[in-house]
Design an enzyme around this catalytic site. Structure first.
Site, PDB file in Angstrom:
ATOM      1  CE  LYS A 150      -1.983  -0.516   4.004  1.00 36.74           C
ATOM      2  NZ  LYS A 150      -1.529  -1.803   4.502  1.00 36.74           N
ATOM      3  NE  ARG A 176      -3.821  -0.869  10.324  1.00 34.13           N
ATOM      4  CZ  ARG A 176      -2.842  -0.511   9.507  1.00 34.13           C
ATOM      5  NH1 ARG A 176      -2.914   0.596   8.821  1.00 34.13           N
ATOM      6  NH2 ARG A 176      -1.797  -1.275   9.382  1.00 34.13           N
ATOM      7  NE  ARG A 224       7.782  -2.937   6.071  1.00 35.03           N
ATOM      8  CZ  ARG A 224       6.480  -2.641   6.112  1.00 35.03           C
ATOM      9  NH1 ARG A 224       5.822  -2.345   5.021  1.00 35.03           N
ATOM     10  NH2 ARG A 224       5.846  -2.670   7.265  1.00 35.03           N
ATOM     11  NE  ARG A 243       6.716  -0.271  10.097  1.00 33.47           N
ATOM     12  CZ  ARG A 243       5.567  -0.272   9.425  1.00 33.47           C
ATOM     13  NH1 ARG A 243       5.513   0.283   8.243  1.00 33.47           N
ATOM     14  NH2 ARG A 243       4.494  -0.824   9.934  1.00 33.47           N
ATOM     15  NE  ARG A 303       2.440  -4.564  11.307  1.00 36.20           N
ATOM     16  CZ  ARG A 303       3.521  -4.488  10.527  1.00 36.20           C
ATOM     17  NH1 ARG A 303       4.651  -5.035  10.927  1.00 36.20           N
ATOM     18  NH2 ARG A 303       3.458  -3.862   9.383  1.00 36.20           N
TER      19      ARG A 303
HETATM   20  P1  ADP Z   1       1.292  -1.768   7.878  1.00 36.64           P
HETATM   21  O1  ADP Z   1       0.153  -1.478   6.938  1.00 36.64           O
HETATM   22  O2  ADP Z   1       2.480  -2.329   7.188  1.00 36.64           O
HETATM   23  O3  ADP Z   1       0.871  -2.570   9.090  1.00 36.64           O
HETATM   24  P2  ADP Z   1       1.304   0.980   8.867  1.00 36.64           P
HETATM   25  O4  ADP Z   1       2.482   1.844   8.817  1.00 36.64           O
HETATM   26  O5  ADP Z   1       0.129   1.332   8.012  1.00 36.64           O
HETATM   27  O6  ADP Z   1       1.853  -0.462   8.504  1.00 36.64           O
HETATM   28  O7  ADP Z   1       0.765   0.858  10.369  1.00 36.64           O
HETATM   29  C1  ADP Z   1       1.617   0.527  11.457  1.00 36.64           C
HETATM   30  C2  ADP Z   1       0.838   0.527  12.767  1.00 36.64           C
HETATM   31  O8  ADP Z   1       0.280   1.835  13.021  1.00 36.64           O
HETATM   32  C3  ADP Z   1      -0.373  -0.414  12.828  1.00 36.64           C
HETATM   33  O9  ADP Z   1      -0.018  -1.736  13.153  1.00 36.64           O
HETATM   34  C4  ADP Z   1      -1.213   0.266  13.916  1.00 36.64           C
HETATM   35  O10 ADP Z   1      -0.728  -0.023  15.204  1.00 36.64           O
HETATM   36  C5  ADP Z   1      -0.989   1.749  13.666  1.00 36.64           C
HETATM   37  N1  ADP Z   1      -2.022   2.301  12.752  1.00 36.64           N
HETATM   38  C6  ADP Z   1      -1.838   2.741  11.483  1.00 36.64           C
HETATM   39  N2  ADP Z   1      -3.004   3.157  10.937  1.00 36.64           N
HETATM   40  C7  ADP Z   1      -3.960   2.957  11.886  1.00 36.64           C
HETATM   41  C8  ADP Z   1      -5.368   3.156  11.929  1.00 36.64           C
HETATM   42  N3  ADP Z   1      -6.049   3.632  10.878  1.00 36.64           N
HETATM   43  N4  ADP Z   1      -6.023   2.835  13.072  1.00 36.64           N
HETATM   44  C9  ADP Z   1      -5.367   2.343  14.135  1.00 36.64           C
HETATM   45  N5  ADP Z   1      -4.055   2.116  14.153  1.00 36.64           N
HETATM   46  C10 ADP Z   1      -3.333   2.418  13.051  1.00 36.64           C
END
Ligand code: ADP
Ligand code: ZN
Length: 209
Positions: free
Chosen positions: A13, A88, A122, A153, A164
């Site tokens: 994404k 999400r 990654r 990360r 996750r």
């Molecule tokens: P990925 O899609 O690879 O898991 P992101 O960078 O999008 O990585 O998200 C990393 C973390 O940030 C998530 O596991 C969550 O803890 C938090 N996060 C990101 N976006 C949201 C959201 N919309 N609602 C709640 N938590 C979020």
């Protein structure tokens, strides 16, 4: 155009959203990136978010929804924006529908068994956030764009990745159905080279006009 990117962690994404943002000249809004910046800057939001992120759980909806609402009200979003990592869960999708009109939802589809390896291998640039995979780095330890240091990360470890992916299946997968019902959902095959995924996204969006 206001676009939402869906897809499991590691589906690509962030990469695709950032390429599309460049092409369309509209902001790429990644809630994950915003949280990581807040953690780095030790802001109040960062302090709340860190515990959740490190465990692979969602940051509470109240915090996340307010953050996104504030962000898309800013001037640079008048011609459109790309949301990456939001909504999400279904509650976030419902909240979003109350403050923004979404034109397209792109779901980057990839078999779940591909993701663990993508995520644990990654590496991201500590400076600009560009992502890489150890399998293709050939031992290089700096970013090819800005020379920043490549790091893992904190939530890309094996245990957190498992959490996750579980959170994705339980909370985020239902968002797909939510958008299917509104007729906005477009599937794109994420299990192909980056440029081919991008090509498919462009075609899907061109077909909308
Ligand atoms: P990925 O899609 O690879 O898991 P992101 O960078 O999008 O990585 O998200 C990393 C973390 O940030 C998530 O596991 C969550 O803890 C938090 N996060 C990101 N976006 C949201 C959201 N919309 N609602 C709640 N938590 C979020
Ligand atoms: Zn970089």
């Amino acid at each position: 155009m206001n676009i939402v990117f869906l897809g499991a962690p590691g589906a690509g994404k962030g990469t695709q959203a950032s390429m599309l943002a460049k092409k369309y000249q509209i902001p790429h809004i990644s809630t994950g990136d915003i949280f990581r910046q807040n953690i780095k800057d030790q802001t109040p939001i960062g302090l709340v978010a860190k515990g959740y992120i490190d465990r692979g759980q969602l940051v509470p909806d109240e915090v996340t929804v307010e953050l996104v609402k504030g962000r898309i009200c800013q001037d640079d979003c008048v011609n459109g924006f790309i949301l990456d990592g939001f909504p999400r869960d279904v509650a976030q999708a419902e909240a979003l529908a109350n403050f923004a009109k979404i034109d397209a939802v792109i779901d980057i589809v990839i078999p779940l068994d591909r993701l663990t390896k993508r995520l644990t291998g990654r590496r991201i640039c500590a400076k600009c956030g560009e992502s890489y995979h150890v399998d293709f780095l050939g031992g290089v330890s700096n970013c090819s764009k800005c020379d920043g240091e490549l790091i893992q990360r904190a939530d890309d470890t094996v245990e957190t990745v498992q959490n996750r992916l579980n959170v994705y299946t339980v909370k985020t997968a239902p968002v797909i159905e939510f958008y299917e019902n509104t007729g906005l959902l477009k599937d794109v095959n994420g299990d192909q080279p980056v440029q081919d995924v991008f090509q498919e996204i462009i075609e899907v969006l061109n077909d909308l006009h």
